[in-house]
Design a protein around this motif. Structure first.
Motif, PDB file in Angstrom:
ATOM      1  N   THR A 570      18.549 -50.850  -4.560  1.00 33.95           N
ATOM      2  CA  THR A 570      19.772 -50.218  -5.098  1.00 33.95           C
ATOM      3  C   THR A 570      19.562 -48.917  -5.938  1.00 33.95           C
ATOM      4  N   VAL A 571      20.027 -47.772  -5.221  1.00 35.47           N
ATOM      5  CA  VAL A 571      19.828 -46.520  -5.783  1.00 35.47           C
ATOM      6  C   VAL A 571      21.245 -46.136  -6.502  1.00 35.47           C
ATOM      7  N   ALA A 572      21.057 -45.628  -7.468  1.00 38.41           N
ATOM      8  CA  ALA A 572      22.449 -45.104  -8.149  1.00 38.41           C
ATOM      9  C   ALA A 572      22.293 -43.625  -8.306  1.00 38.41           C
ATOM     10  N   ALA A 573      23.353 -42.999  -8.517  1.00 38.23           N
ATOM     11  CA  ALA A 573      23.471 -41.390  -8.705  1.00 38.23           C
ATOM     12  C   ALA A 573      24.429 -40.947  -9.361  1.00 38.23           C
ATOM     13  N   THR A 574      24.117 -39.873 -10.217  1.00 42.74           N
ATOM     14  CA  THR A 574      25.026 -39.392 -11.184  1.00 42.74           C
ATOM     15  C   THR A 574      24.466 -38.003 -11.545  1.00 42.74           C
ATOM     16  N   ASP A 575      25.449 -37.106 -12.062  1.00 45.45           N
ATOM     17  CA  ASP A 575      24.927 -35.517 -12.423  1.00 45.45           C
ATOM     18  C   ASP A 575      24.377 -35.861 -13.892  1.00 45.45           C
ATOM     19  N   PRO A 576      23.168 -35.357 -14.057  1.00 44.72           N
ATOM     20  CA  PRO A 576      22.220 -35.747 -15.129  1.00 44.72           C
ATOM     21  C   PRO A 576      23.179 -35.176 -16.638  1.00 44.72           C
ATOM     22  N   VAL A 577      23.654 -34.066 -16.445  1.00 49.51           N
ATOM     23  CA  VAL A 577      24.131 -33.484 -17.632  1.00 49.51           C
ATOM     24  C   VAL A 577      25.215 -33.982 -18.390  1.00 49.51           C
ATOM     25  N   PRO A 578      26.228 -34.306 -17.785  1.00 47.16           N
ATOM     26  CA  PRO A 578      27.322 -35.283 -18.571  1.00 47.16           C
ATOM     27  C   PRO A 578      26.678 -36.695 -18.812  1.00 47.16           C
ATOM     28  N   PHE A 579      25.940 -37.419 -17.867  1.00 50.04           N
ATOM     29  CA  PHE A 579      25.461 -38.737 -17.810  1.00 50.04           C
ATOM     30  C   PHE A 579      24.652 -38.715 -19.276  1.00 50.04           C
ATOM     31  N   LEU A 580      23.702 -37.723 -19.448  1.00 47.16           N
ATOM     32  CA  LEU A 580      22.692 -38.163 -20.469  1.00 47.16           C
ATOM     33  C   LEU A 580      23.329 -37.834 -21.693  1.00 47.16           C
ATOM     34  N   ASP A 581      24.481 -37.253 -21.870  1.00 40.81           N
ATOM     35  CA  ASP A 581      25.318 -37.168 -22.925  1.00 40.81           C
ATOM     36  C   ASP A 581      26.303 -38.453 -23.285  1.00 40.81           C
ATOM     37  N   LEU A 582      26.255 -39.109 -22.498  1.00 38.11           N
ATOM     38  CA  LEU A 582      27.156 -40.426 -22.673  1.00 38.11           C
ATOM     39  C   LEU A 582      26.215 -41.633 -22.693  1.00 38.11           C
ATOM     40  N   VAL A 583      25.147 -41.505 -22.041  1.00 41.89           N
ATOM     41  CA  VAL A 583      24.154 -42.779 -21.764  1.00 41.89           C
ATOM     42  C   VAL A 583      22.747 -42.459 -22.089  1.00 41.89           C
TER      43      VAL A 583
END
Length: 840
Positions: A570-583
């Motif tokens: 199961t592959v997930a996808a996100t935008d790294p810039v806001p994601f890494l600020d929140l996780v």
């Protein structure tokens, strides 16, 4: 047979043990067969003779352009072609705003068409009213309409994953698939143009083509003809093939119930086997003189052995026959309970598999006869001269051999987990072998451990009840084999409960720690059971006053190819810039700066298992097409459930991934008021009760819910173990009282009161329960620790031993033992002293 009839009351408990095991086994088989029938009927009614879809995808995935319809219609043997829009994330809301159907089973949305289903079966059928014909109309399944209180002409609320998260339409008809509705799931149908607008979001496209064959044309032959004219990337499947690919999530969810039933069945039969062996061993001891007399008048050893085994065979047959009837009633009960939770199987009659009935009955008979085999051998060894002795009871043998065997089995369990062995085999397989061996070893050692455990318990009880407690301890230790076997059912049950309880609580604690260590967001927006939801919700959230950062997470099924392996992921996808600020991903290797474009980050465990390293090129197969990506980083542990691979939104879009979100992480501005921001987030949902806004604690509680369901099954297993132990204790004490009739009479004659006799019997039961519970809980905690350590690299990194729950299990087991002793104690206290002393 006369002997069996004369002792029928003493064999009732053994009969009940067989009945319980067979009923759970047969009930499981009926339930599995009914499930298979239900889903086979549904799947055969929801697919056509031939299905055309994008290669390598499941129902509701991929795209088929409408321009392909004329090409397929021109193929010889094709009678009709309909474009089908499918969406598996559609929910219906009742008039009270609650989700209809089973909460963890997404409904299905499709366009109405009149094509026949596979094999000439009816496809979509209008049961009442008419089919939807315009944008403002809808037809739904009759069960959802009844549950939601809807009638024709009412406005129905629908939750979709499209641009409009919540839409309302006029109910104009009740429809279902000709073979019956899907258990637990709702069905929403609209006209084709509306379906393409609210479900597909991509204009004149479909998810698949519904192809009906002309009479006399086989689906396989038509499939091959259609495949010959399809462009690259498209595939034709027979209806049967498509149904197999589209494995139902409901079926998978309900398989958990059948697995639990099989665990109960195995526990019942195994524990029942010990109860039966104990019963026959005691009966053989009590009948030693009778058996010796039979030997003296000419009966051979084989005759005695056959007589005892025949008695066991009769108990096995009668118990199994009664168990089959109870198993059918159990299956009906389960179906009724599931209906209350939204899984309605009432349209499918219970399927009674006669092969399964034979298997369940054979299990009951075989377990019963095997359990009676050793007592039968012992009975045949009684010498004829024993009939002349005043006390023909055989002398108990030493427990040294048993102790050696038990220690040897435990040594094998430890050997299975030794590093040299683990390097050559699967850790999970070795762990399973070690657990089974450990349980077997402890079962063998229980009579050996009975002496120290009961002696300590008797000394402690002696401080309260004096000589009566010490006498009860002596009685329990008079035959440690009997006491150990009686305690075995409770020991096994409590060991399994403690093992799974430790593992489940460790999983809960690990979930809490993972969220606390990795989640930096203030809120998490998600749908029930991880279902997808409309991207419009995140767009609205971004506009809520006081919101600082928003990170979306999408996901889809895929394959990862590396080193010649093809791994389903199961592959997930996100935008790294806001994601890494929140996780916080806690990178072990690589940096966040490298995670962009066609790249992925993988979990440490996944990288170790498949030989991945930073900078390595791998291939992701998505919607039937390969895409080259680079490993940009290795994270300590994935913060997303069932996800070991996370790519970028840019790459996910390039692979054709859908726009639906699975999670949205939200942080608020430091100066914003929490209550105001949360109210704005809830308002952004637009009345969508499927999607919720949670803080970290609430989200952690939601993630723990499946574990809590497992805990409820574990507690049910504890109840079953206590029930079987209850039967065993009652059986053992009743037979023990009969065996010690003269002894109890003598005690009464030398001034022991009836109350003291009752207390003595109750304390004997207490000793058995303490023995089984202490050994079982200790073993279970150790096995639970081993299980947790084996899964530490899978996310179960925190050990949490539920001491309070284990203490509660001990108290419940002890209380059950005291209750079990009520009738035998009352019977013993009621023996007339003179009559008891006079008994031969």
């Amino acid at each position: 047979m006369r002997s069996l009839i004369a002792r029928r009351a003493r064999l009732v408990m053994s009969l009940l043990a067989v009945l319980l095991g067979v009923s759970f086994a047969f009930g499981s088989l009926i339930f599995i067969s009914t499930l298979d029938r239900a889903f086979s009927a549904v799947q055969s009614g929801t697919v056509s003779d031939v299905v055309v879809r994008q290669a390598g995808v499941r129902s509701g995935q991929g795209q088929v352009d409408a321009s392909l319809i004329p090409r397929v219609e021109a193929v010889p043997g094709v009678a009709q072609v309909d474009g089908q829009v499918l969406e598996n994330g559609v929910y219906l809301l009742g008039k009270n705003g609650e989700v209809l159907g089973a909460a963890n089973v997404p409904g299905s949305g499709t366009n109405f068409h009149n094509g026949r289903a596979a094999g000439g079966l009816p496809g979509l059928v209008v049961l009442e009213g008419r089919a939807p014909a315009s944008a403002g109309e809808v037809a739904i399944d009759p069960k959802a309409a009844a549950e939601g209180g809807y009638r024709l002409g009412d406005m129905v609320t629908i939750v979709t994953t499209g641009d409009n998260p919540v839409v309302t339409k006029k109910l104009v008809g009740l429809v279902t698939y000709g073979a019956g509705g899907t258990p637990g799931a709702t069905l929403v149908t609209v006209d084709t143009a509306t379906a393409q607008k609210i479900f597909a979001d991509n204009g004149n496209v479909f998810q698949q083509l519904w192809v009906v064959a002309k009479p006399g044309v086989s689906p396989a032959a038509l499939r091959d003809r259609i495949n010959a004219v399809l462009p690259a990337g498209m595939a034709a499947l027979t209806g049967a093939q498509a149904a197999d690919v589209d494995a139902s999530t409901i079926n998978k969810a309900l398989r958990f119930i059948t697995a639990a039933l099989w665990v109960f069945a195995a526990t019942s039969l195994l524990a029942g086997g010990f109860l039966i062996a104990n019963t026959f061993a005691m009966l053989v001891t009590q009948r030693a003189r009778e058996l010796a007399l039979l030997r003296a008048i000419g009966a051979s050893k084989a005759d005695i052995r056959r007589m005892v085994l025949l008695e066991a065979l009769v108990i096995g047959i009668v118990g199994s026959a009664l168990g089959l009837g109870c198993g059918y009633l159990l299956a009906r009960l389960i179906r009724g309970l599931l209906r209350r939770f939204g899984y309605d199987l009432s349209a499918t009659p219970l399927v009674v598999p006669w092969t399964g009935a034979f298997i369940a009955a054979a299990l009951g008979v075989v377990v019963t006869v095997l359990a009676a085999y050793l007592p039968a051998r012992r009975a045949s060894s009684v010498p004829p001269a024993a009939a002349l002795r005043d006390d023909p009871t055989p002398v108990e043998r030493s427990l040294r051999l048993r102790a050696g065997v038990g220690i040897g089995v435990l040594a094998l369990a430890a050997l299975a987990l030794a590093p040299p062995v683990r390097a050559r085999a699967s850790t999970n397989v070795l762990l399973a072998v070690a657990i089974v061996l450990a349980l077997v070893g402890v079962v063998v050692l229980t009579p050996v451990l009975a002496r120290p455990v009961i002696r300590v318990a008797a000394r402690a009880a002696g401080l309260l009840w004096g000589d009566v407690a010490r006498l009860a301890g002596t009685n329990a230790l008079r035959n440690p084999r009997r006491t150990g076997v009686t305690a075995t059912a409770l020991m096994m049950g409590t060991a399994l409960v403690a093992m799974m309880g430790v593992f489940a609580m460790s999983a809960r604690a690990s979930v809490d720690q993972l969220i606390a260590d990795t989640f930096r967001s203030d809120y998490i927006v998600s749908a029930s059971y991880g279902a997808p939801f409309s991207p419009t919700i995140a767009e609205r959230i971004e506009k809520v006053p006081g919101v600082q950062d928003v990170a979306r997470v999408r996901q889809g099924g895929a394959y990862l190819e590396a080193g010649g392996q093809q791994i389903q992921i199961t592959v997930a996808a996100t935008d790294p810039v806001p994601f890494l600020d929140l996780v916080d991903l806690h990178f072990d290797a690589g940096t966040s700066a490298d995670w962009r474009g066609a790249s992925v980050v993988v979990s440490r465990t996944f990288a170790q298992e498949h030989g991945l390293r930073v900078g390595r090129d791998v291939t992701i197969g998505f919607l039937g097409k390969p895409y080259a990506v680079k490993v940009a980083g290795i994270m300590a542990q994935s913060p997303l459930a069932v996800v070991d691979v996370i790519t970028t939104t840019q790459q996910f879009n390039a692979m054709g991934g859908g726009p639906e979100d699975r999670l949205v992480f939200v942080s608020r501005e430091p100066s914003a008021k929490p209550a105001a921001v949360r109210a704005g987030l809830v308002a952004a949902l637009g009345g969508n009760s499927v999607v919720t806004v949670k803080n970290q604690d609430e989200f952690a509680a939601q993630q723990r819910e499946p574990i809590d369901q497992l805990l409820r099954v574990i507690y049910a297993l504890l109840g079953l173990a206590i029930l079987i132990a209850f039967l065993g204790i009652v059986n053992t004490l009743v037979l023990s009282v009969a065996e010690r009739r003269r002894e109890i009479g003598l005690l009464r004659a030398v001034a022991m009161t009836r109350g003291q006799v009752r207390r003595m019997i109750r304390l004997e039961a207490l000793a058995i329960c303490v023995l089984g519970s202490v050994i079982g809980l200790s073993t279970g905690v150790l096995l639970g620790w081993l299980l947790q350590r084996s899964q530490a690299n899978r996310g179960i990194s925190v050990l949490d031993i539920p001491w309070l729950q284990l203490l509660g299990a001990l108290v419940i087991a002890v209380a059950a033992g005291v209750v079990a002793a009520w009738w035998p104690a009352r019977r013993a206290a009621g023996l007339p002293p003179l009559a008891a002393i006079a008994t031969e």
